[in-house]
Design an enzyme around this catalytic site. Structure first.
Site, PDB file in Angstrom:
ATOM      1  N   SER A  81     -19.644 -13.476  -6.340  1.00 58.58           N
ATOM      2  CA  SER A  81     -18.816 -14.675  -6.306  1.00 58.58           C
ATOM      3  C   SER A  81     -17.618 -14.374  -5.514  1.00 58.58           C
ATOM      4  CB  SER A  81     -18.392 -15.297  -7.772  1.00 58.58           C
ATOM      5  OG  SER A  81     -19.599 -15.894  -8.457  1.00 58.58           O
ATOM      6  N   LYS A  86     -17.322 -17.250  -2.785  1.00 58.06           N
ATOM      7  CA  LYS A  86     -16.320 -18.321  -2.896  1.00 58.06           C
ATOM      8  C   LYS A  86     -14.881 -18.279  -2.162  1.00 58.06           C
ATOM      9  CE  LYS A  86     -18.825 -19.868  -7.117  1.00 58.06           C
ATOM     10  NZ  LYS A  86     -19.536 -18.711  -7.541  1.00 58.06           N
ATOM     11  N   SER A 118     -15.691 -20.403 -11.345  1.00 58.31           N
ATOM     12  CA  SER A 118     -16.504 -19.854 -10.428  1.00 58.31           C
ATOM     13  C   SER A 118     -17.709 -20.644 -10.332  1.00 58.31           C
ATOM     14  CB  SER A 118     -16.815 -18.447 -10.635  1.00 58.31           C
ATOM     15  OG  SER A 118     -17.421 -17.828  -9.569  1.00 58.31           O
ATOM     16  N   LYS A 151     -10.260 -13.262  -6.923  1.00 56.28           N
ATOM     17  CA  LYS A 151     -11.227 -13.807  -7.457  1.00 56.28           C
ATOM     18  C   LYS A 151     -11.949 -12.692  -7.957  1.00 56.28           C
ATOM     19  CE  LYS A 151     -14.462 -17.046  -7.599  1.00 56.28           C
ATOM     20  NZ  LYS A 151     -14.743 -16.683  -8.888  1.00 56.28           N
TER      21      LYS A 151
END
Length: 446
Positions: free
Chosen positions: A41, A44, A101, A203
């Site tokens: 993720s 992202k 997420s 993140k």
């Protein structure tokens, strides 16, 4: 790009990490920073980079409605759970990506900006190259498993710095602790927020193949770092490792007031993707030990006129460019940014373009104010970049003199594409502002 099972396992099983002083570009810590890994993720972050870029350019607003397709709604968790045919605002999409997420919202945003997720993934990879992320390729907007979607710790640190430097007006979203959506109150997966002093994002990521990933930004008492950990065996170990890295290396970071020392490598907003070709990547030692082949980390295969900027900037200084180009760039040989057969042939120039045979990033035989529009590992492409900018810039660059500066970045020679002939700072800055309005990334410096 096909990967054997042994490579996938080798990549997934191995830790990689890096810590960079966000003011100087100096690498404070690294462990296999250029080894090929899966981003999960952390993908992202690039999805959000393109969202922020679209917001900044005025193509969309925070209130723009993002439709949710059947494809987006069908993505597996984590997800926001909006039904097909529904919609969210861009701001809700940003918050959903940062906190939960949400895979469904990543796909919806990708389709909204790119027309399809596949096309958006090409845009992501194109943007990665323009930011100097030489070993990253994207195949989707969310980071769910795909053997062709790869990155490195160094590339993710570079992206983290770019998000901080390029979009300070939107970067605060990464420190969102929770947000309300309907009757839900959604908390952030990043457990370091509010726990480790100075941490303000960025993140988390996890898939079984990738392991536990984390990109982190921290700033305390004028010191600022970005750290990336990939391939941890658990969320708890990942978090503990990052805590140790922040505690050890944040005190070693510079307190320099020159917060613009990280060059802001940017290209014009991506309007259309370029073709992606599979080119062999140098095999890192851990993967070689596994006696496996890395088939490829795709890079741009450019047709004439498609690649405008290898690295471009909207702010900073010569010292800034030197810092990120020489310190953050992977020391290992990188894949060719442009295939040899796709080099743009330089037509005769209206003005002679000279090359200063300078091999350091700090010296320049020219004086006064100038603007830089990009950097390329290929001299012909740097020249073509200047010619295209001159054609598109019109009267803004009519009296400016194009030139390139050659310098060494590790074992590789790079070429800066610049225009000189500006009387003072105001004229250079104003020229750059005009160029940016017509899609030419640049920065002014003395």
């Amino acid at each position: 790009m096909a990967m054997s099972v042994s490579v996938t396992q080798a990549v997934a099983a191995q830790y990689a990490g890096i810590v960079i002083d966000a003011k100087t570009g100096k690498v404070l810590y690294s462990e296999d920073p250029d080894g090929i890994r899966f981003p999960a993720s952390l993908t992202k972050m690039m999805t959000l980079y393109l969202v922020f870029e679209a917001l900044e350019s005025g193509r969309i607003s925070l209130d723009s409605r993002v439709p949710v397709s059947a494809h987006a709604a069908a993505e597996p968790p984590s997800k926001l759970g909006v039904r097909a045919g529904g919609s969210i605002t861009v701001e809700q999409g940003i918050q959903a990506l940062v906190t939960r997420s949400a895979n469904d919202m990543a796909t919806a945003l990708g389709e909204f900006l790119g027309g399809s997720e596949a096309r958006f993934a090409q845009m992501m990879t194109t943007k990665a190259r323009s930011l100097g992320m030489t070993r990253t390729v994207y195949r989707n907007a969310h980071g769910l498993p795909n053997d062709e979607q790869v990155t490195t710790a160094r590339d993710q640190a570079r992206l983290s710095i770019a998000l901080r430097q390029h979009f300070p007006q939107y970067y605060g979203y990464f420190s969102t602790r929770s947000f309300k959506f309907g009757k839900q109150t959604i908390g952030n997966h990043n457990r370091l927020l509010g726990v480790v002093r100075g941490v303000d994002g960025i993140k988390t990521g996890y898939t079984r193949a990738a392991g536990y990933n984390l990109a982190t930004s921290a700033e305390v008492d004028g010191r600022s770092i970005v750290g990336v950990v990939l391939g941890s065996t658990s969320g708890a170990r990942r978090n503990e490792q990052m805590k140790k890295l922040v505690a050890k290396y944040l005190p070693q970071a510079s307190r320099s007031a020159n917060t613009n020392l990280i060059a802001k490598f940017r290209s014009a907003p991506v309007a259309a993707p370029v073709e992606i070709a599979d080119v062999p990547v140098p095999v890192t030692a851990p993967v070689a030990a596994a006696t496996a082949k890395v088939a490829a980390a795709p890079v741009i295969s450019a047709k004439p006129g498609q690649v405008d900027v290898a690295y471009a900037s909207t702010g900073g200084s010569n010292a800034a460019a030197a810092a990120l180009e020489s310190m953050v760039q992977a020391p290992a040989p990188a894949p060719k940014p442009v295939q040899e057969t796709a080099k743009a042939k330089a037509p005769a120039a209206e003005k002679p373009v000279d090359v200063d045979n300078i091999v350091t990033a700090s010296t320049n035989s020219r004086s006064g104010w100038f603007i830089q529009i990009g950097t390329s590992p290929d001299r012909d492409m740097a020249l073509e970049l200047l010619r295209k900018a001159q054609d598109k810039g019109g009267k803004v660059l009519r009296s400016a003199t194009p030139f390139t500066v050659a310098y060494n970045s590790g074992a590789e020679k790079l070429f800066r594409a610049r225009f000189s002939g500006f009387d003072d700072q105001n004229s250079a800055v104003n020229a750059c502002k005009t160029l940016k309005r017509i899609g030419i990334g640049c920065w002014a410096t003395q």
